[in-house]
Motif scaffolding. Structure first.
Motif, short mmCIF file in Angstrom:
data_model
loop_
_atom_site.label_atom_id
_atom_site.label_comp_id
_atom_site.label_asym_id
_atom_site.label_seq_id
_atom_site.Cartn_x
_atom_site.Cartn_y
_atom_site.Cartn_z
N GLY A 102 2.53 88.82 -3.02
CA GLY A 102 1.50 88.79 -2.25
C GLY A 102 -0.08 88.92 -2.44
N ILE A 218 -0.34 90.78 4.68
CA ILE A 218 0.69 90.98 4.11
C ILE A 218 1.82 91.56 5.02
CG2 ILE A 218 0.26 93.48 3.68
CD1 ILE A 218 0.62 92.85 0.52
N THR A 220 4.33 93.81 6.65
CA THR A 220 4.19 95.20 6.87
C THR A 220 5.05 95.74 7.86
OG1 THR A 220 1.69 95.06 6.17
CG2 THR A 220 2.56 97.00 7.23
N THR A 275 5.88 93.82 -1.80
CA THR A 275 5.82 93.58 -0.47
C THR A 275 7.27 93.57 0.11
OG1 THR A 275 6.33 91.06 -0.90
CG2 THR A 275 4.06 91.82 -0.26
N PRO A 276 7.47 94.09 1.23
CA PRO A 276 6.57 94.49 2.43
C PRO A 276 5.85 96.01 2.16
CG PRO A 276 8.63 95.02 3.44
CD PRO A 276 8.72 94.17 1.85
#
Length: 398
Positions: A102, A218, A220, A275-276
């Motif tokens: 990310g 990103i 999420t 991530t996430p």
């Protein structure tokens, strides 16, 4: 026995937003580390001081937090209509691992200033005074960021009166535009990878939770604070000192990643720490932030707390702020509901260090939600420049 000398690698230590990182020009790295792979990862881990079982980064440039265990590699852009390629590595603190999955939205604010100062931008495009517009290719996720960098007397202006909660001293404002921030390359090619604004997420050992799963800025996972037994006004100690809570959030992250199509199995979550992100939201309320400052309910549209690399962040990740702004602009998401519902193009949210405003332009096209750009302001400053030293090692020194 003979001992190899230390390598001396040109580098700059910079603050960008509420993060710090070591910045390199690609051409200055040892040849073996100029390409992706084990040599590059080994070098950056040694620069930061990882893996560190003591969790202190005493023997490196890292600060033993997710906000300060970062490296950036820049070069003249290989992509048309862009000035610079920006590659970001999140270095694990206690494991031998660099996560390239990310972007760092905070350090994005330092990319333009570094690129200008280190000759990566065509001088004809940089005004002596005013605003320099730098088009950045974010190579981790294949996205465009436009940085508006203030200039004074031919130099990047760093001092100023722009205040950013989570940063002690004021500095010059840098506006960032994250263009088309939905990450089509993740989770099947949609901003909402499941096709839903709100999903029911089943997490063994935790329970069944309502969640908004979004790829914007990103990937999420957004949750309601109340569903987790929180108010949304928690500070770092309330979460980070609770091992059971951290384990619960990691389980949520792993199952959310599978649901989003980011990994095939929860066991893979350990190799994808960046991530996430997991965040929880709540409606506004009067509260006190980490500096002791009181924030009134009327000062914000909602409260958000987010975890990064397994710990509650001291402020807010820039990329997560993009996700917050995007989700807030779309009626029906948990973020939008926490902010009171309805259409909006900007939101001010409360985080553990204060407040932040982020704007996003979202619209529906053929039944699918898209976002054209998200905008927020940050600041950046050079903390130290010269060279970083690392012991020579065959893993990266050749």
């Amino acid at each position: 026995m003979p001992h190899a000398p230390q390598l001396r690698i040109p580098a700059t230590y910079m603050r960008g937003g509420t993060s710090k990182g070591v910045f390199f020009r690609l051409q200055d790295l040892p040849v073996a580390a100029q390409v992706p792979g084990a040599a590059r990862d080994a070098l950056l881990m040694r620069v930061i001081g990882s893996p560190d079982p003591y969790g202190k980064h005493t023997d490196g440039m890292g600060g033993a937090t997710s906000s300060t265990s970062k490296c950036v590699i820049l070069c003249t852009s290989s992509v048309a209509d862009h000035d610079v390629d920006y590659l970001y590595g999140q270095v694990s603190i206690d494991q031998a691992f660099v996560d390239w999955s990310g972007n760092c939205g905070n350090l994005s604010s330092a990319v333009g200033p570094f690129a200008i100062a280190h000759g990566l931008i065509d001088p004809a495009r940089v005004p002596r005074d005013g605003i320099a517009t730098v088009r950045i290719w974010q190579a981790n996720i294949g996205k465009t960021i436009v940085a508006h960098v203030p200039m004074a007397n031919g130099q990047v202006q760093e001092s100023g009166d722009f205040e950013l909660d989570g940063v002690t001293f004021p500095a010059a404002e840098i506006q960032l535009e994250f263009l088309d921030p939905a990450d089509e390359g993740e989770g099947g090619g949609a901003m909402f990878p499941t096709g839903n604004l709100v999903d029911t997420l089943e997490v063994p050992g935790v329970g069944t939770l309502q969640a908004t799963l979004i790829n914007a800025g990103i990937p999420t996972v957004f949750l309601n604070a109340a569903d987790l037994g929180y108010t949304g006004a928690e500070l770092q100690g309330a979460i980070n000192d609770d091992k059971a809570a951290l384990a619960k959030f990691e389980a949520i992250r792993a199952y959310g990643a599978v649901r989003m199509g980011l990994i095939a199995d929860v066991a893979q979550a350990a190799t994808r720490q960046h991530t996430p992100k997991v965040a929880f939201v709540a409606p506004p309320q009067d509260h006190v932030v980490s500096s002791g400052k009181a924030i009134a309910a009327g000062d914000v549209d909602l409260l958000v707390r987010a975890l990064s690399m397994g710990k509650l962040h001291h402020a807010m990740m820039g990329t997560a702020a993009v996700a917050i702004g995007t989700a807030a602009a779309i009626p029906g998401t948990l973020v939008n509901q926490a902010a009171g519902g309805g259409a909006r193009e900007a939101v001010r949210f409360g985080h553990p260090s204060g407040t932040l405003r982020v704007g996003a332009q979202a619209r529906q096209v053929n039944g699918e939600w898209t976002v054209t750009k998200a905008v927020m302001s940050r600041s950046a400053r050079v903390l130290m420049e010269g060279a970083v030293r690392v012991p020579a090692d065959p893993a990266y020194a050749e």
